[in-house]
Design a protein around this motif. Structure first.
Motif, PDB file in Angstrom:
ATOM      1  N   THR A   1       0.838  -1.199   0.000  1.00 12.21           N
ATOM      2  CA  THR A   1       0.000   0.000   0.000  1.00 12.21           C
ATOM      3  C   THR A   1       0.871   1.246   0.000  1.00 12.21           C
ATOM      4  O   THR A   1       2.062   1.201   0.328  1.00 12.21           O
ATOM      5  CB  THR A   1      -0.922   0.012   1.231  1.00 12.21           C
ATOM      6  N   THR A   2       0.262   2.389  -0.349  1.00 14.75           N
ATOM      7  CA  THR A   2       1.008   3.648  -0.354  1.00 14.75           C
ATOM      8  C   THR A   2       1.420   4.065   1.051  1.00 14.75           C
ATOM      9  O   THR A   2       2.358   4.845   1.220  1.00 14.75           O
ATOM     10  CB  THR A   2       0.154   4.763  -0.989  1.00 14.75           C
ATOM     11  N   GLU A   3       0.702   3.571   2.066  1.00 14.64           N
ATOM     12  CA  GLU A   3       1.021   3.926   3.444  1.00 14.64           C
ATOM     13  C   GLU A   3       2.141   3.058   4.033  1.00 14.64           C
ATOM     14  O   GLU A   3       2.647   3.331   5.119  1.00 14.64           O
ATOM     15  CB  GLU A   3      -0.220   3.796   4.339  1.00 14.64           C
ATOM     16  N   SER A   4       2.520   2.001   3.314  1.00 19.49           N
ATOM     17  CA  SER A   4       3.556   1.091   3.820  1.00 19.49           C
ATOM     18  C   SER A   4       4.888   1.813   3.945  1.00 19.49           C
ATOM     19  O   SER A   4       5.249   2.637   3.092  1.00 19.49           O
ATOM     20  CB  SER A   4       3.709  -0.115   2.882  1.00 19.49           C
ATOM     21  N   GLU A   5       5.629   1.498   5.006  1.00 20.70           N
ATOM     22  CA  GLU A   5       6.918   2.123   5.236  1.00 20.70           C
ATOM     23  C   GLU A   5       7.949   1.622   4.229  1.00 20.70           C
ATOM     24  O   GLU A   5       7.831   0.539   3.666  1.00 20.70           O
ATOM     25  CB  GLU A   5       7.407   1.814   6.657  1.00 20.70           C
ATOM     26  N   GLU A   6       8.972   2.462   4.034  1.00 24.94           N
ATOM     27  CA  GLU A   6      10.108   2.075   3.215  1.00 24.94           C
ATOM     28  C   GLU A   6      11.313   1.856   4.107  1.00 24.94           C
ATOM     29  O   GLU A   6      11.448   2.477   5.156  1.00 24.94           O
ATOM     30  CB  GLU A   6      10.437   3.148   2.174  1.00 24.94           C
ATOM     31  N   THR A   7      12.203   0.979   3.687  1.00 23.85           N
ATOM     32  CA  THR A   7      13.443   0.768   4.406  1.00 23.85           C
ATOM     33  C   THR A   7      14.563   0.538   3.402  1.00 23.85           C
ATOM     34  O   THR A   7      14.313   0.308   2.214  1.00 23.85           O
ATOM     35  CB  THR A   7      13.339  -0.440   5.362  1.00 23.85           C
ATOM     36  N   CYS A   8      15.798   0.601   3.871  1.00 27.32           N
ATOM     37  CA  CYS A   8      16.951   0.373   3.013  1.00 27.32           C
ATOM     38  C   CYS A   8      17.423  -1.066   3.153  1.00 27.32           C
ATOM     39  O   CYS A   8      17.531  -1.580   4.268  1.00 27.32           O
ATOM     40  CB  CYS A   8      18.095   1.319   3.394  1.00 27.32           C
ATOM     41  N   ALA A   9      17.687  -1.711   2.049  1.00 26.73           N
ATOM     42  CA  ALA A   9      18.198  -3.077   2.053  1.00 26.73           C
ATOM     43  C   ALA A   9      19.551  -3.086   1.349  1.00 26.73           C
ATOM     44  O   ALA A   9      19.669  -2.637   0.206  1.00 26.73           O
ATOM     45  CB  ALA A   9      17.227  -4.029   1.359  1.00 26.73           C
ATOM     46  N   LYS A  10      20.576  -3.592   2.028  1.00 26.63           N
ATOM     47  CA  LYS A  10      21.919  -3.664   1.460  1.00 26.63           C
ATOM     48  C   LYS A  10      22.235  -5.111   1.110  1.00 26.63           C
ATOM     49  O   LYS A  10      22.070  -6.007   1.931  1.00 26.63           O
ATOM     50  CB  LYS A  10      22.956  -3.130   2.448  1.00 26.63           C
ATOM     51  N   VAL A  11      22.682  -5.323  -0.115  1.00 25.36           N
ATOM     52  CA  VAL A  11      22.991  -6.665  -0.589  1.00 25.36           C
ATOM     53  C   VAL A  11      24.466  -6.749  -0.969  1.00 25.36           C
ATOM     54  O   VAL A  11      24.994  -5.858  -1.636  1.00 25.36           O
ATOM     55  CB  VAL A  11      22.124  -7.048  -1.803  1.00 25.36           C
ATOM     56  N   VAL A  12      25.124  -7.821  -0.538  1.00 32.43           N
ATOM     57  CA  VAL A  12      26.537  -8.054  -0.851  1.00 32.43           C
ATOM     58  C   VAL A  12      26.615  -9.023  -2.023  1.00 32.43           C
ATOM     59  O   VAL A  12      25.985 -10.089  -2.004  1.00 32.43           O
ATOM     60  CB  VAL A  12      27.289  -8.640   0.354  1.00 32.43           C
ATOM     61  N   PHE A  13      27.379  -8.666  -3.037  1.00 24.29           N
ATOM     62  CA  PHE A  13      27.522  -9.501  -4.223  1.00 24.29           C
ATOM     63  C   PHE A  13      28.987  -9.882  -4.438  1.00 24.29           C
ATOM     64  O   PHE A  13      29.900  -9.234  -3.921  1.00 24.29           O
ATOM     65  CB  PHE A  13      27.024  -8.760  -5.467  1.00 24.29           C
ATOM     66  N   GLU A  14      29.177 -10.933  -5.231  1.00 29.12           N
ATOM     67  CA  GLU A  14      30.503 -11.356  -5.650  1.00 29.12           C
ATOM     68  C   GLU A  14      30.715 -10.951  -7.107  1.00 29.12           C
ATOM     69  O   GLU A  14      29.751 -10.937  -7.893  1.00 29.12           O
ATOM     70  CB  GLU A  14      30.656 -12.874  -5.510  1.00 29.12           C
ATOM     71  N   PRO A  15      31.948 -10.637  -7.506  1.00 30.15           N
ATOM     72  CA  PRO A  15      32.183 -10.228  -8.901  1.00 30.15           C
ATOM     73  C   PRO A  15      31.915 -11.331  -9.908  1.00 30.15           C
ATOM     74  O   PRO A  15      31.789 -11.062 -11.100  1.00 30.15           O
ATOM     75  CB  PRO A  15      33.659  -9.812  -8.902  1.00 30.15           C
TER      76      PRO A  15
END
Length: 318
Positions: free
Chosen positions: A113-127
């Motif tokens: 929904t438009t009222e849903s909160e946002e958060t930051c997600a950090k993802v670690v990748f390999e080359p």
């Protein structure tokens, strides 16, 4: 992603190693452009993805559910960094560093929904990650942050420091000071969303156009990508009008970390990979490391350089 033969030296940071062979003029730039926003260059463009869109639909029919343009875009970025490691540098304390890992941060809505909160997600990748590895890593992290009741470290920290008036100012000032001198605890750097290789926002998910987002002075973000809603455009080819699909992209980059030639090669290769997604189904044949001339990376079964020199010296004496 750290080089196998590299040992941490004085002046390095927990999340990266200081580059010591960068030309003097480039090392001087952070003293002129002190803040990251002083050195940001902005670029807007569009990549034709008509065939790519068909490839994605075919892959989803094969069973790769949820595979989308965002996964492809991130996979292309990772592949370019595996060949142009200078793009994964950052500036901190007016010094240039090579980042140890490929880290990508994105905004995730906890609900639909438009009222849903946002958060930051950090993802670690390999080359060496393929597009399928990218999809799996992203799904794992996104699912861990989905749900209104789920709070990550950054959410909890922000809520805690706002309880006491003025505490947030003091905490941020302290973290800035520690960060400048490379004294931030590794656990804190792993959780903070502003210490990352690249930030990406997918405006297409909410029906908006691309944006040229600023890059944060706080932390160590070097690149910010804004993906927009795919557009259908009429083009004329060989005298015939055809409808093609274009992905609009806004890019903001820190010019201090590498040369314009690096960025030109980066954008060109990204465009090629987005039009040839089959290249991302397999890992790269090799991976390049920043300033590799300083540190020899032994091949599988190869003896370390020091041992080789000792054996050569013994042979000469004999």
């Amino acid at each position: 992603m750290s080089e196998p033969s590299y040992r941490r030296r004085f002046g390095d940071r927990k999340e990266g190693r200081r580059l010591r062979t960068v030309p003097a003029l480039n090392q001087f730039e952070p003293y002129i452009m002190i803040e990251r926003n002083d050195a940001c260059n902005q670029f807007s463009g569009a990549v034709e993805i008509s065939e790519t869109d068909r490839w994605l639909r075919a892959k989803r029919q094969e069973g790769y559910k949820g595979l989308g343009m965002l996964h492809l875009f991130i996979a292309a970025y990772i592949r370019v960094v595996s060949q142009l490691p200078g793009l994964n540098r950052f500036v901190s304390g007016q010094r240039i560093y090579a980042r140890n890992e490929i880290l990508i941060n994105m905004m995730v809505k906890r609900g639909i929904t438009t009222e849903s909160e946002e958060t930051c997600a950090k993802v670690v990748f390999e080359p060496t990650d393929t597009i399928y590895d990218v999809r799996d890593r992203m799904e794992k992290v996104i699912n861990a942050n989905r749900g209104e009741d789920k709070k990550n470290f950054a959410d909890k920290l922000a809520k805690a420091v706002l309880v006491v008036p003025g505490l947030a100012t003091g905490i941020v000032a302290l973290v800035r000071l520690l960060d400048r001198y490379g004294l931030c605890p590794g656990a804190l750097l792993d959780e903070l969303p502003f210490h990352t290789s690249m930030y990406i926002t997918n405006n297409a998910s909410i029906g908006l156009h691309h944006v040229n987002h600023h890059i944060y002075n706080f932390g160590s973000v070097t690149l910010f990508f804004g993906m927009g809603t795919v557009e259908k455009v009429a083009v004329v080819e060989k005298g015939e009008a055809r409808m093609k699909r274009f992905l609009p992209i806004g890019i903001t980059a820190d010019e201090r970390v590498c040369s314009g030639a690096h960025y030109a090669a980066f954008f060109g290769t990204m465009s090629y990979l987005l039009n040839h997604p089959e290249e991302l189904e397999k890992p790269p044949e090799s991976v390049r490391f920043d300033e590799k001339c300083e540190y020899h990376v032994p091949k599988v079964g190869e003896q370390p350089a020091k041992k080789q020199k000792k054996q050569q010296k013994a042979t000469v004496q004999a």
